[in-house]
Design a protein around this motif. Structure first.
Motif, short mmCIF file in Angstrom:
data_model
loop_
_atom_site.label_atom_id
_atom_site.label_comp_id
_atom_site.label_asym_id
_atom_site.label_seq_id
_atom_site.Cartn_x
_atom_site.Cartn_y
_atom_site.Cartn_z
N ARG A 1 35.76 57.18 -0.17
CA ARG A 1 35.29 55.93 0.42
C ARG A 1 35.69 55.90 1.88
O ARG A 1 36.85 55.70 2.22
CB ARG A 1 35.88 54.73 -0.33
CG ARG A 1 35.50 54.68 -1.81
CD ARG A 1 34.00 54.51 -2.00
NE ARG A 1 33.61 54.49 -3.41
CZ ARG A 1 33.07 55.51 -4.04
NH1 ARG A 1 32.88 56.65 -3.39
NH2 ARG A 1 32.72 55.42 -5.31
N MET A 2 34.71 56.14 2.75
CA MET A 2 34.96 56.23 4.18
C MET A 2 34.66 54.91 4.87
O MET A 2 33.68 54.24 4.56
CB MET A 2 34.10 57.33 4.81
CG MET A 2 34.33 57.55 6.30
SD MET A 2 33.06 58.61 7.06
CE MET A 2 33.39 60.15 6.22
N GLN A 3 35.51 54.54 5.83
CA GLN A 3 35.30 53.37 6.67
C GLN A 3 35.11 53.81 8.11
O GLN A 3 35.66 54.81 8.55
CB GLN A 3 36.49 52.41 6.56
CG GLN A 3 36.77 51.90 5.15
CD GLN A 3 35.59 51.10 4.59
OE1 GLN A 3 34.98 50.31 5.31
NE2 GLN A 3 35.29 51.31 3.32
N ASN A 4 34.31 53.05 8.84
CA ASN A 4 34.03 53.33 10.27
C ASN A 4 33.39 54.69 10.46
O ASN A 4 33.71 55.41 11.42
CB ASN A 4 35.31 53.23 11.12
CG ASN A 4 35.86 51.83 11.19
OD1 ASN A 4 35.09 50.87 11.27
ND2 ASN A 4 37.17 51.69 11.15
N ALA A 5 32.49 55.07 9.56
CA ALA A 5 31.80 56.35 9.68
C ALA A 5 31.09 56.44 11.03
O ALA A 5 30.40 55.50 11.46
CB ALA A 5 30.81 56.53 8.55
N ILE A 6 31.26 57.56 11.72
CA ILE A 6 30.64 57.78 13.02
C ILE A 6 29.30 58.48 12.83
O ILE A 6 29.24 59.55 12.21
CB ILE A 6 31.56 58.60 13.95
CG1 ILE A 6 32.86 57.83 14.19
CG2 ILE A 6 30.88 58.90 15.27
CD1 ILE A 6 33.89 58.61 14.98
N VAL A 7 28.22 57.88 13.34
CA VAL A 7 26.88 58.45 13.18
C VAL A 7 26.29 58.79 14.54
O VAL A 7 26.65 58.22 15.57
CB VAL A 7 25.94 57.49 12.42
CG1 VAL A 7 26.46 57.22 11.03
CG2 VAL A 7 25.76 56.18 13.19
N ARG A 8 25.36 59.72 14.52
CA ARG A 8 24.69 60.21 15.73
C ARG A 8 23.36 59.49 15.92
O ARG A 8 22.56 59.38 15.00
CB ARG A 8 24.44 61.71 15.65
CG ARG A 8 23.64 62.28 16.82
CD ARG A 8 23.26 63.73 16.55
NE ARG A 8 22.59 64.33 17.69
CZ ARG A 8 21.28 64.39 17.84
NH1 ARG A 8 20.49 63.81 16.95
NH2 ARG A 8 20.74 64.98 18.90
N LEU A 9 23.11 59.02 17.13
CA LEU A 9 21.84 58.44 17.53
C LEU A 9 21.39 59.13 18.81
O LEU A 9 22.16 59.85 19.45
CB LEU A 9 21.96 56.93 17.75
CG LEU A 9 22.47 56.10 16.55
CD1 LEU A 9 22.72 54.67 16.96
CD2 LEU A 9 21.49 56.17 15.39
N SER A 10 20.14 58.93 19.20
CA SER A 10 19.65 59.53 20.44
C SER A 10 18.72 58.56 21.14
O SER A 10 18.06 57.73 20.50
CB SER A 10 18.94 60.86 20.18
OG SER A 10 17.80 60.67 19.36
N ASN A 11 18.68 58.66 22.48
CA ASN A 11 17.81 57.79 23.25
C ASN A 11 16.48 58.48 23.53
O ASN A 11 16.22 59.60 23.08
CB ASN A 11 18.49 57.36 24.55
CG ASN A 11 18.87 58.53 25.44
OD1 ASN A 11 18.24 59.58 25.40
ND2 ASN A 11 19.91 58.35 26.25
#
Length: 696
Positions: free
Chosen positions: A512-522
């Motif tokens: 159970r992960m909290q504050n998962a970091i995800v990738r976005l792009s512009n």
């Protein structure tokens, strides 16, 4: 090229003379077909495989020999829960249990060690593609968050034994050359020479190049590695590990689904105001120098002390579509721990470990306009300093040679500082600090029978943003990113036959992960990162192998080993809202739900062998909204090999292989959450290779 071949021949000739003198014409026994080892070095010492309390994947030297040899990808993908991808030749991504969620390229959420030296720097970056597979003896993969002894990670730990650091004390050498489709050429030379009972050294050199399948995918790498070992007294040793890697590879960029279906070979074309990847000569160039000293001292029958000091320098350049980035990175650190073992009582044995690891990294990150592969005007420049250290301790006990109990704890400190260099410069660094993070772990294994064991564990993961995420390719420093944290619970079992001929290993976990970091792009394709809230990761991993026909000298099939590895991943966003869009309940981006890897290894008469591997990967969500998936695929690889003796002291190996035998169109390294739907990076169609090795 001629100079490289001349140096190679001279090196082999000199090595042959030295080895013959030292060995007295003794021929090293071929170990390719030995049965699996019953012991594993995982937690600072060697333990019986059945009694390990954690989920472990082993990439042995035998397994590496069965693969093509110019990449770790197919070997690592045989481990359930582990996924390695290739966006283009030389551009790799590695994940353990779904950490591709935050992996634009390279390695994220994973701590990697080369011997006792961290390959992962203080900024969280790991240049795994700088290593050459021929310079690696084996890998041990600890799956799931395991920071109790190894610091910040939420995916797992990879322990690499380089060539020259293994326990093999004999002298031997090897020269190899191979070639294949799309301009592939590789050559490697290696030797491990025992000069005296107290001193030995290993030396590896490798050169590799390829034109690649897609436009703008040519790559080249030179790699040099040495391991020097001085055992100055019984139980005391000093080791030096040094490597230099210089590589460059073109990056073709992602394609939309329509472009991918129309012409998968093309590089990313021009779009709107942005030119294409070929026009901008998009590429990555990396020169990395790493070195370190390791000292092991056996203080007495109970105590052992290990300390390593290390440093590295990286010169990194990345001409991209919209900018030309240069990074100059320096990393220094040390790691020290004390081991205690008390094994005199046959009914109760126990041990303890305690230590510290400290690292500091400084990086100047500079961005300019990219003028067709050349630097233009300044865009943005920043200096970053990353600092992390952690204290760790572990207690273990073995009760009546059946019950193993482990409890471990680490206290992790992490901070980074930054200042602007241009267009406006700041005089002082601004510091961002995080609260110290405790990472406990408790685990137990029970030897139900001499051949069957059960295990269970609970552990906490902690992983701060890497420097490549704090300061990504959009040139904006993101001080809002919070570390990922979470608790992992799992259980599993192992079974081995009496002679290790049959093996089964299975586990079930819930993270159970909290504050998962995800990738976005512009819209320009530049990436940036954000915390996505919670992620629920549940899964089943299983591996089975069997020598159906044990190695022997009768019949046409002299031996047959079958293996199957299964990964089932039920990964879902649990609390993720972004710009008014609620993605809670969606599948975790970039992670296939099912992966099945099976293999068959045939031993045939007269030194021939045949190896075949099949990889089934289910569909993969390409964005957080889950409205587009990469198709599932079946990938088949084969390799035939012939081993024979030459002139009593040499061994010749000839081999040939086919990759993607079924000629499937598939994307092996997807750009997740890519702007404009540019998700796809086509892998090679059917391709071929052949080569030879001469060893002594």
């Amino acid at each position: 090229m001629r100079l490289i071949l001349l140096v190679t021949i001279c090196y082999l000739f000199i090595s042959t003379i030295i080895i013959n003198r030292l060995k007295g014409q003794e021929l090293k026994q071929d170990t390719l077909y030995e049965l699996p080892s019953a012991s594993v070095r995982a937690y600072l010492n060697t333990q019986p495989y059945l009694e390990l309390t954690s989920s472990v994947g082993l990439v042995t030297n035998d397994l590496l020999k069965l693969q093509q040899g110019n990449t770790l990808l197919p070997a690592l993908n045989t481990i359930p829960g582990v996924r390695m991808e290739e966006r283009s030749p030389g551009s790799y991504r590695l994940s353990i249990r779904g950490s591709l969620l935050r992996s634009p390229f390279g390695v994220r959420n994973i701590k990697i060690y080369l011997d006792e030296i961290p390959l992962t720097d203080a900024g969280g970056n790991t240049y795994l593609n700088a290593l050459d597979p021929s310079a690696i003896h084996n890998l041990t993969i600890l799956k799931g968050p395991d920071g109790s002894l190894f610091g910040a990670n939420s995916g797992g730990v990879v322990l690499i034994t380089p060539q020259g650091a293994q326990n093999d004390t004999s002298s031997h050498g090897m020269i190899g050359v191979s070639a294949g489709s799309y301009g592939l050429y590789q050559q490697q030379i290696s030797s491990n020479i025992r000069v005296s009972p107290t001193y030995s050294f290993g030396l590896n050199y490798a050169y590799q190049r390829s034109d690649g399948y897609r436009e703008n995918t040519a790559n080249k790498r030179h790699y040099l590695q040495t391991v020097q070992r001085f055992k100055y007294s019984q139980g005391n040793e000093i080791r030096f590990l040094g490597l230099y890697s210089t590589m460059g590879y073109r990056t073709p960029g992602g394609l939309t689904e329509a472009q991918y279906l129309e012409n998968p070979k093309q590089a990313r074309p021009a779009a709107g105001p942005n030119p294409g990847a070929s026009e901008q000569q998009a590429a990555i160039y990396n020169n990395t120098l790493l070195g370190g000293l390791v000292h092991e001292a056996k203080l007495n029958n109970h105590f052992k002390h290990v300390i390593s000091v290390f440093g590295s320098y990286t010169d990194f350049k990345n001409p991209f579509i919209t900018n030309y980035e240069k990074r100059y990175e320096q990393n220094i650190g040390f790691r020290s721990y004390l081991n205690y073992e008390h094994n005199e009582n046959q009914h109760f044995a126990w041990g303890a470990n305690a230590g510290i690891e400290w690292q500091q990294n400084k990086a100047d990150i500079l961005n300019y306009d990219n003028i067709k592969g050349n630097t233009g005007n300044e865009q943005a420049g920043d200096a970053l300093k990353n600092h992390q250290h952690f204290y760790f301790m572990r207690l273990s006990a073995n009760i009546i040679k059946r019950i193993n109990i482990e409890t471990a704890l680490s206290l992790n400190y992490y901070n980074y500082s930054y200042k602007n260099l241009f267009p406006e410069s700041s005089l002082a660094y601004q510091k961002i600090s995080f609260n110290p993070a405790w990472m406990p772990r408790f685990a137990i294994s029970y030897l139900v029978t001499p051949n069957f064991s059960w295990r269970g564990s609970v552990g906490k993961g902690f992983s701060p943003a890497t420097s490549a995420e704090v300061r990504p390719s959009d040139n904006v420093i993101n001080t809002a990113l919070q570390p990922e944290t979470g608790w992992n619970k799992e259980t599993g079992f192992r079974w081995q036959s009496n002679n290790n001929r049959f093996q089964i290993d299975a586990s079930v976990f819930a993270y159970r992960m909290q504050n998962a970091i995800v990738r976005l792009s512009n819209e320009d394709g530049a990436e940036f990162f954000t915390n996505a809230g919670g992620v629920k990761q549940s899964g089943v991993e299983a591996a089975a192998s069997a020598w159906v026909i044990q190695p022997q000298n009768n019949f046409f099939i002299r031996g047959l080993q079958l293996a199957t590895n299964v990964t089932w991943s039920h990964f879902r966003f649990s609390d993720y809202v972004d710009n008014g869009n609620n993605y809670s309940g969606n599948k975790l981006t970039g992670v296939p739900e099912k992966v099945i890897v099976s293999s068959a290894h045939f031993l045939l008469p007269n030194g021939f062998s045949l190896y075949a591997q099949h990889n089934y990967t289910s569909s993969i969500p390409l964005n957080d909204v889950n409205n587009l998936f990469a198709s599932s695929y079946h990938l088949v690889q084969t390799k035939i090999r012939w081993d024979t003796k030459l002139y009593q002291q040499y061994r010749l190996s000839l081999y040939a292989g086919i990759d993607n035998l079924l000629n499937k169109r598939y994307s092996l390294g997807n750009d997740i959450n890519a702007f404009g739907g540019r998700y796809f990076n086509a892998a090679m169609p059917r391709n071929y290779y052949l080569g030879l090795n001469i060893s002594i």
